[in-house]
Motif scaffolding. Structure first.
Motif, PDB file in Angstrom:
ATOM      1  N   ALA A  95       5.256  71.560  49.447  1.00 41.04           N
ATOM      2  CA  ALA A  95       5.434  71.195  50.741  1.00 41.04           C
ATOM      3  C   ALA A  95       6.304  72.120  51.762  1.00 41.04           C
ATOM      4  N   GLY A  96       6.853  73.223  51.089  1.00 42.08           N
ATOM      5  CA  GLY A  96       7.537  74.234  52.101  1.00 42.08           C
ATOM      6  C   GLY A  96       8.891  73.706  52.639  1.00 42.08           C
ATOM      7  N   TYR A  97       9.414  74.055  53.705  1.00 45.97           N
ATOM      8  CA  TYR A  97      10.575  73.722  54.481  1.00 45.97           C
ATOM      9  C   TYR A  97      10.428  74.167  55.788  1.00 45.97           C
ATOM     10  N   ASN A  98      11.196  73.676  56.574  1.00 46.00           N
ATOM     11  CA  ASN A  98      11.323  73.814  57.826  1.00 46.00           C
ATOM     12  C   ASN A  98      12.547  74.968  58.180  1.00 46.00           C
ATOM     13  N   ARG A  99      12.132  75.869  58.551  1.00 43.98           N
ATOM     14  CA  ARG A  99      13.311  76.902  58.563  1.00 43.98           C
ATOM     15  C   ARG A  99      14.098  76.905  59.728  1.00 43.98           C
ATOM     16  N   ARG A 100      13.541  76.224  60.659  1.00 43.36           N
ATOM     17  CA  ARG A 100      14.120  76.205  61.817  1.00 43.36           C
ATOM     18  C   ARG A 100      15.356  74.886  62.058  1.00 43.36           C
TER      19      ARG A 100
ATOM     20  N   SER B 227      -3.302  83.777  58.740  1.00 42.53           N
ATOM     21  CA  SER B 227      -3.082  84.819  57.778  1.00 42.53           C
ATOM     22  C   SER B 227      -3.563  84.771  56.306  1.00 42.53           C
ATOM     23  N   ARG B 228      -3.768  83.347  55.967  1.00 47.62           N
ATOM     24  CA  ARG B 228      -4.701  83.138  54.821  1.00 47.62           C
ATOM     25  C   ARG B 228      -6.334  83.060  54.585  1.00 47.62           C
ATOM     26  N   LEU B 229      -6.663  83.391  55.869  1.00 49.24           N
ATOM     27  CA  LEU B 229      -8.097  83.098  56.103  1.00 49.24           C
ATOM     28  C   LEU B 229      -8.656  84.730  55.318  1.00 49.24           C
ATOM     29  N   PRO B 230      -9.797  84.385  54.524  1.00 46.91           N
ATOM     30  CA  PRO B 230     -10.196  85.614  53.903  1.00 46.91           C
ATOM     31  C   PRO B 230     -10.901  86.808  54.865  1.00 46.91           C
ATOM     32  N   LYS B 231     -10.599  87.975  54.315  1.00 46.00           N
ATOM     33  CA  LYS B 231     -10.914  89.084  55.285  1.00 46.00           C
ATOM     34  C   LYS B 231     -11.843  90.158  54.423  1.00 46.00           C
ATOM     35  N   GLY B 232     -12.779  90.782  55.005  1.00 44.86           N
ATOM     36  CA  GLY B 232     -13.477  91.922  54.462  1.00 44.86           C
ATOM     37  C   GLY B 232     -14.860  91.334  53.731  1.00 44.86           C
ATOM     38  N   PRO B 233     -15.240  92.037  52.653  1.00 46.18           N
ATOM     39  CA  PRO B 233     -16.689  91.593  52.462  1.00 46.18           C
ATOM     40  C   PRO B 233     -16.316  90.615  51.074  1.00 46.18           C
ATOM     41  N   SER B 234     -17.196  89.622  51.292  1.00 47.24           N
ATOM     42  CA  SER B 234     -17.133  88.718  50.058  1.00 47.24           C
ATOM     43  C   SER B 234     -17.584  89.617  48.601  1.00 47.24           C
ATOM     44  N   LEU B 235     -16.885  88.694  47.446  1.00 47.05           N
ATOM     45  CA  LEU B 235     -16.859  89.401  46.113  1.00 47.05           C
ATOM     46  C   LEU B 235     -18.350  88.744  45.431  1.00 47.05           C
ATOM     47  N   GLU B 236     -18.889  89.295  44.699  1.00 47.88           N
ATOM     48  CA  GLU B 236     -19.956  88.800  44.016  1.00 47.88           C
ATOM     49  C   GLU B 236     -19.313  88.033  42.553  1.00 47.88           C
TER      50      GLU B 236
ATOM     51  N   ALA C 140      14.126  71.473  75.082  1.00 49.93           N
ATOM     52  CA  ALA C 140      14.341  72.065  73.513  1.00 49.93           C
ATOM     53  C   ALA C 140      13.349  71.457  72.528  1.00 49.93           C
ATOM     54  N   VAL C 141      13.066  70.071  72.647  1.00 46.64           N
ATOM     55  CA  VAL C 141      12.206  69.490  71.785  1.00 46.64           C
ATOM     56  C   VAL C 141      10.702  69.906  71.849  1.00 46.64           C
ATOM     57  N   ASN C 142      10.362  70.015  73.211  1.00 46.17           N
ATOM     58  CA  ASN C 142       9.008  70.561  73.296  1.00 46.17           C
ATOM     59  C   ASN C 142       9.002  72.014  72.880  1.00 46.17           C
ATOM     60  N   GLU C 143       9.945  73.037  72.807  1.00 49.12           N
ATOM     61  CA  GLU C 143       9.912  74.336  72.580  1.00 49.12           C
ATOM     62  C   GLU C 143       9.852  74.223  70.850  1.00 49.12           C
ATOM     63  N   GLN C 144      10.633  73.413  70.480  1.00 48.05           N
ATOM     64  CA  GLN C 144      10.762  73.169  68.951  1.00 48.05           C
ATOM     65  C   GLN C 144       9.278  72.695  68.161  1.00 48.05           C
ATOM     66  N   ILE C 145       8.595  71.711  68.799  1.00 46.40           N
ATOM     67  CA  ILE C 145       7.365  71.510  68.578  1.00 46.40           C
ATOM     68  C   ILE C 145       6.364  72.596  68.746  1.00 46.40           C
ATOM     69  N   ASP C 146       6.402  73.323  69.813  1.00 46.50           N
ATOM     70  CA  ASP C 146       5.587  74.376  70.174  1.00 46.50           C
ATOM     71  C   ASP C 146       5.571  75.432  68.970  1.00 46.50           C
TER      72      ASP C 146
ATOM     73  N   LYS D  98       2.846  76.800  66.527  1.00 48.41           N
ATOM     74  CA  LYS D  98       2.590  78.190  66.468  1.00 48.41           C
ATOM     75  C   LYS D  98       2.728  79.157  65.003  1.00 48.41           C
ATOM     76  N   ASP D  99       3.699  78.556  64.412  1.00 44.46           N
ATOM     77  CA  ASP D  99       3.836  78.945  62.888  1.00 44.46           C
ATOM     78  C   ASP D  99       2.822  78.529  61.968  1.00 44.46           C
ATOM     79  N   GLY D 100       2.507  77.381  62.194  1.00 39.39           N
ATOM     80  CA  GLY D 100       1.486  76.746  61.437  1.00 39.39           C
ATOM     81  C   GLY D 100      -0.041  77.452  61.536  1.00 39.39           C
ATOM     82  N   VAL D 101      -0.262  77.742  62.691  1.00 36.78           N
ATOM     83  CA  VAL D 101      -1.308  78.258  63.097  1.00 36.78           C
ATOM     84  C   VAL D 101      -1.601  79.856  62.549  1.00 36.78           C
TER      85      VAL D 101
END
Length: 88
Positions: free
Chosen positions: A75-80, A28-37, A10-16, A20-23
């Motif tokens: 800081a966010g929160y740990n929803r789990r 999802s926040r990485l820029p996508k598409g062409p850069s703006l001028e 259970a502890v390892n599954e929680q950590i994993d 995974k959520d953090g990654v």
């Protein structure tokens, strides 16, 4: 049937799951598409070197720094829930 005890892994599954959520959140926040001028926020020109270095860039350095600072303060929160509460 719930027994009230966590499984052996259970502890390892929680950590994993947390990693995974953090990654996924970071990807999802990485820029996508062409850069703006020009910056989306302040309309300042974005230097060509920055556009080449960061594909999909949408903000100038100043606005990006301000956004990064704002996100760092959230800081966010740990929803789990805490590990202790799940392992009881």
């Amino acid at each position: 049937m719930a027994t009230g005890w966590a499984g052996d892994n259970a502890v390892n599954e929680q950590i994993d799951a947390t990693v995974k959520d953090g990654v996924e959140r970071a990807r999802s926040r990485l820029p996508k598409g062409p850069s703006l001028e020009r910056c989306e926020e302040c309309d300042a020109p974005i230097p060509e070197a920055r556009r080449r270095a960061v594909p999909g860039v949408r903000l100038c350095v100043t606005c990006q720094a301000a956004q990064d600072e704002e996100e760092a303060n959230f800081a966010g929160y740990n929803r789990r829930g805490s590990k202790d509460s799940q392992l009881r």
